[in-house]
Design a protein around this motif. Sequence first.
Motif, PDB file in Angstrom:
ATOM      1  N   PRO A 203       0.802  -1.220   0.000  1.00 44.82           N
ATOM      2  CA  PRO A 203       0.000   0.000   0.000  1.00 44.82           C
ATOM      3  C   PRO A 203       0.842   1.282   0.000  1.00 44.82           C
ATOM      4  CG  PRO A 203       0.098  -0.891   2.223  1.00 44.82           C
ATOM      5  CD  PRO A 203       0.918  -1.811   1.357  1.00 44.82           C
ATOM      6  N   ILE A 204       0.439   2.228  -0.856  1.00 43.33           N
ATOM      7  CA  ILE A 204       1.037   3.557  -0.928  1.00 43.33           C
ATOM      8  C   ILE A 204      -0.033   4.585  -0.589  1.00 43.33           C
ATOM      9  CG2 ILE A 204       2.462   5.114  -2.312  1.00 43.33           C
ATOM     10  CD1 ILE A 204       2.426   2.916  -4.509  1.00 43.33           C
ATOM     11  N   MET A 205       0.352   5.657   0.109  1.00 45.27           N
ATOM     12  CA  MET A 205      -0.508   6.823   0.315  1.00 45.27           C
ATOM     13  C   MET A 205       0.245   8.048  -0.168  1.00 45.27           C
ATOM     14  SD  MET A 205      -1.753   8.784   3.727  1.00 45.27           S
ATOM     15  CE  MET A 205      -0.770  10.251   3.327  1.00 45.27           C
ATOM     16  N   GLU A 206      -0.288   8.742  -1.161  1.00 40.32           N
ATOM     17  CA  GLU A 206       0.359   9.960  -1.644  1.00 40.32           C
ATOM     18  C   GLU A 206      -0.690  11.059  -1.755  1.00 40.32           C
ATOM     19  OE1 GLU A 206       2.996  11.452  -5.446  1.00 40.32           O
ATOM     20  OE2 GLU A 206       3.469   9.539  -4.492  1.00 40.32           O
ATOM     21  N   PRO A 207      -0.840  11.878  -0.701  1.00 38.16           N
ATOM     22  CA  PRO A 207      -1.865  12.921  -0.686  1.00 38.16           C
ATOM     23  C   PRO A 207      -1.441  14.119  -1.528  1.00 38.16           C
ATOM     24  CG  PRO A 207      -0.510  13.120   1.255  1.00 38.16           C
ATOM     25  CD  PRO A 207       0.009  11.913   0.492  1.00 38.16           C
ATOM     26  N   ASN A 208      -2.268  15.159  -1.543  1.00 35.38           N
ATOM     27  CA  ASN A 208      -1.829  16.419  -2.127  1.00 35.38           C
ATOM     28  C   ASN A 208      -0.487  16.777  -1.502  1.00 35.38           C
ATOM     29  OD1 ASN A 208      -4.115  16.843  -3.754  1.00 35.38           O
ATOM     30  ND2 ASN A 208      -5.258  17.703  -2.030  1.00 35.38           N
ATOM     31  N   GLN A 209       0.497  17.029  -2.343  1.00 31.30           N
ATOM     32  CA  GLN A 209       1.864  17.157  -1.838  1.00 31.30           C
ATOM     33  C   GLN A 209       2.070  18.358  -0.922  1.00 31.30           C
ATOM     34  OE1 GLN A 209       4.825  14.699  -2.851  1.00 31.30           O
ATOM     35  NE2 GLN A 209       2.813  13.901  -2.299  1.00 31.30           N
ATOM     36  N   SER A 210       1.210  19.347  -1.015  1.00 33.12           N
ATOM     37  CA  SER A 210       1.308  20.489  -0.099  1.00 33.12           C
ATOM     38  C   SER A 210       1.042  20.070   1.345  1.00 33.12           C
ATOM     39  CB  SER A 210       0.333  21.582  -0.516  1.00 33.12           C
ATOM     40  OG  SER A 210      -1.004  21.104  -0.495  1.00 33.12           O
ATOM     41  N   ASN A 211       0.315  18.968   1.528  1.00 31.48           N
ATOM     42  CA  ASN A 211       0.057  18.479   2.890  1.00 31.48           C
ATOM     43  C   ASN A 211       1.342  18.127   3.616  1.00 31.48           C
ATOM     44  OD1 ASN A 211      -2.584  18.585   1.972  1.00 31.48           O
ATOM     45  ND2 ASN A 211      -3.155  16.549   2.735  1.00 31.48           N
ATOM     46  N   LEU A 212       2.334  17.639   2.873  1.00 29.18           N
ATOM     47  CA  LEU A 212       3.524  17.073   3.508  1.00 29.18           C
ATOM     48  C   LEU A 212       4.369  18.097   4.252  1.00 29.18           C
ATOM     49  CD1 LEU A 212       4.791  14.491   0.850  1.00 29.18           C
ATOM     50  CD2 LEU A 212       3.058  14.221   2.620  1.00 29.18           C
ATOM     51  N   SER A 213       4.215  19.360   3.929  1.00 24.90           N
ATOM     52  CA  SER A 213       4.995  20.401   4.624  1.00 24.90           C
ATOM     53  C   SER A 213       4.195  21.040   5.747  1.00 24.90           C
ATOM     54  CB  SER A 213       5.442  21.480   3.633  1.00 24.90           C
ATOM     55  OG  SER A 213       4.309  22.087   3.010  1.00 24.90           O
ATOM     56  N   SER A 214       3.043  20.458   6.079  1.00 25.99           N
ATOM     57  CA  SER A 214       2.163  21.078   7.068  1.00 25.99           C
ATOM     58  C   SER A 214       2.307  20.431   8.439  1.00 25.99           C
ATOM     59  CB  SER A 214       0.712  21.059   6.571  1.00 25.99           C
ATOM     60  OG  SER A 214       0.278  19.729   6.352  1.00 25.99           O
ATOM     61  N   SER A 215       1.228  20.420   9.188  1.00 26.70           N
ATOM     62  CA  SER A 215       1.275  20.142  10.622  1.00 26.70           C
ATOM     63  C   SER A 215       1.157  18.667  10.975  1.00 26.70           C
ATOM     64  CB  SER A 215       0.118  20.885  11.294  1.00 26.70           C
ATOM     65  OG  SER A 215      -1.121  20.361  10.827  1.00 26.70           O
TER      66      SER A 215
ATOM     67  N   ASP B 152       3.515 -10.533  10.284  1.00 26.52           N
ATOM     68  CA  ASP B 152       2.770  -9.484  10.996  1.00 26.52           C
ATOM     69  C   ASP B 152       3.344  -8.090  10.779  1.00 26.52           C
ATOM     70  OD1 ASP B 152       1.226 -11.541  12.008  1.00 26.52           O
ATOM     71  OD2 ASP B 152       2.355 -11.677  13.877  1.00 26.52           O
ATOM     72  N   GLN B 153       4.016  -7.850   9.660  1.00 29.79           N
ATOM     73  CA  GLN B 153       4.651  -6.559   9.395  1.00 29.79           C
ATOM     74  C   GLN B 153       4.247  -6.070   7.997  1.00 29.79           C
ATOM     75  OE1 GLN B 153       8.931  -6.743  10.110  1.00 29.79           O
ATOM     76  NE2 GLN B 153       8.618  -8.365  11.618  1.00 29.79           N
ATOM     77  N   LEU B 154       3.303  -5.140   7.949  1.00 31.34           N
ATOM     78  CA  LEU B 154       2.864  -4.573   6.683  1.00 31.34           C
ATOM     79  C   LEU B 154       3.551  -3.224   6.475  1.00 31.34           C
ATOM     80  CD1 LEU B 154       0.911  -4.782   4.220  1.00 31.34           C
ATOM     81  CD2 LEU B 154      -0.707  -3.419   5.582  1.00 31.34           C
ATOM     82  N   TYR B 155       4.398  -3.133   5.454  1.00 33.39           N
ATOM     83  CA  TYR B 155       5.078  -1.871   5.143  1.00 33.39           C
ATOM     84  C   TYR B 155       4.092  -0.930   4.461  1.00 33.39           C
ATOM     85  CZ  TYR B 155       9.892  -3.314   6.280  1.00 33.39           C
ATOM     86  OH  TYR B 155      11.042  -3.687   6.918  1.00 33.39           O
ATOM     87  N   CYS B 156       3.971   0.286   4.993  1.00 32.94           N
ATOM     88  CA  CYS B 156       3.036   1.295   4.501  1.00 32.94           C
ATOM     89  C   CYS B 156       3.822   2.515   4.044  1.00 32.94           C
ATOM     90  CB  CYS B 156       2.058   1.688   5.600  1.00 32.94           C
ATOM     91  SG  CYS B 156       1.022   0.331   6.183  1.00 32.94           S
ATOM     92  N   TRP B 157       3.685   2.874   2.778  1.00 33.96           N
ATOM     93  CA  TRP B 157       4.529   3.904   2.173  1.00 33.96           C
ATOM     94  C   TRP B 157       3.817   5.246   2.080  1.00 33.96           C
ATOM     95  CZ3 TRP B 157       9.404   2.240   1.568  1.00 33.96           C
ATOM     96  CH2 TRP B 157       9.614   0.858   1.443  1.00 33.96           C
ATOM     97  N   LEU B 158       4.470   6.279   2.572  1.00 33.57           N
ATOM     98  CA  LEU B 158       4.059   7.667   2.335  1.00 33.57           C
ATOM     99  C   LEU B 158       4.829   8.166   1.128  1.00 33.57           C
ATOM    100  CD1 LEU B 158       2.711  10.370   3.114  1.00 33.57           C
ATOM    101  CD2 LEU B 158       4.703  10.805   4.580  1.00 33.57           C
TER     102      LEU B 158
END
Length: 251
Positions: free
Chosen positions: A63-75, A106-112
């Motif tokens: 699984p990958i999660m890639e939100p609006n990239q402006s989110n990554l510099s926020s809070s 029992d280890q699921l790697y989750c990517w931002l």
Amino acid sequence: MAGYDTANYVYDVSSTAVSDYGTPNFWLRYFSPSINTPINSSSSNANEECTAIYNSGGNHLGPIMEPNQSNLSSSSAQGQADAQTFVSALNFVYDHVAPLLMPTNDQLYCWLGQEPSTSLSSSYWDGWSGYVGSNSSFGGEFLYPCLYCTPCAVAPNCSSVLVQYHDTVYNTCIAIWASQPSGYCSNTQMSNPPPWQAETCSGCGVDNNVPTSLWQYNIGGECGIPATLVDEDYGAPGFNYPDYCFYKASS
């Protein structure tokens, strides 16, 4: 172990990818909140994509999660909110696709997902990784926070992830998935990846002890691979990435 990541529906690209570039060992797909169409858009889509993953011969899903990239510099609050949406999406697919199973270790790697021109704040990472790494909705099976980035990009990336290791994975970056170097046109086959030379955080001046465990060595639009098809990836020597993925036990 080599595989594909794609921003497209797997059922739209799997036949062409397998025919042209070989049978994968795994697929990586987007989950909400993501700028690309997520696998969890509906239960029917999740099932159809997971069936295509199984039929491709590579029955493991990362699984990958890639939100609006402006989110990554926020809070931190934004990071936690995005993580909550992401974990909810994981649960949705896990609950609606049978038989989709958690890794046996029992280890699921989750990517931002962080693109090269984007800045990742330590506050956002703390909020995102803290929620993902401490999540208990999968029982005793952990979600491991990991980062997709270009380690040598100018924007903060490796320098923003916490480096200490704990008894649990709370707030810890477990692994880097590097997007560079890329364009190995003589190696566009699952059975013939290039010699391992993925960028690392330490090799780019950030000594944070986080290993590069996955490498995107060919990106869609290079080497004759249509930009709308797939990217090619594989794991570091001695690292079996499918062990850290969901897996589809049968069709």
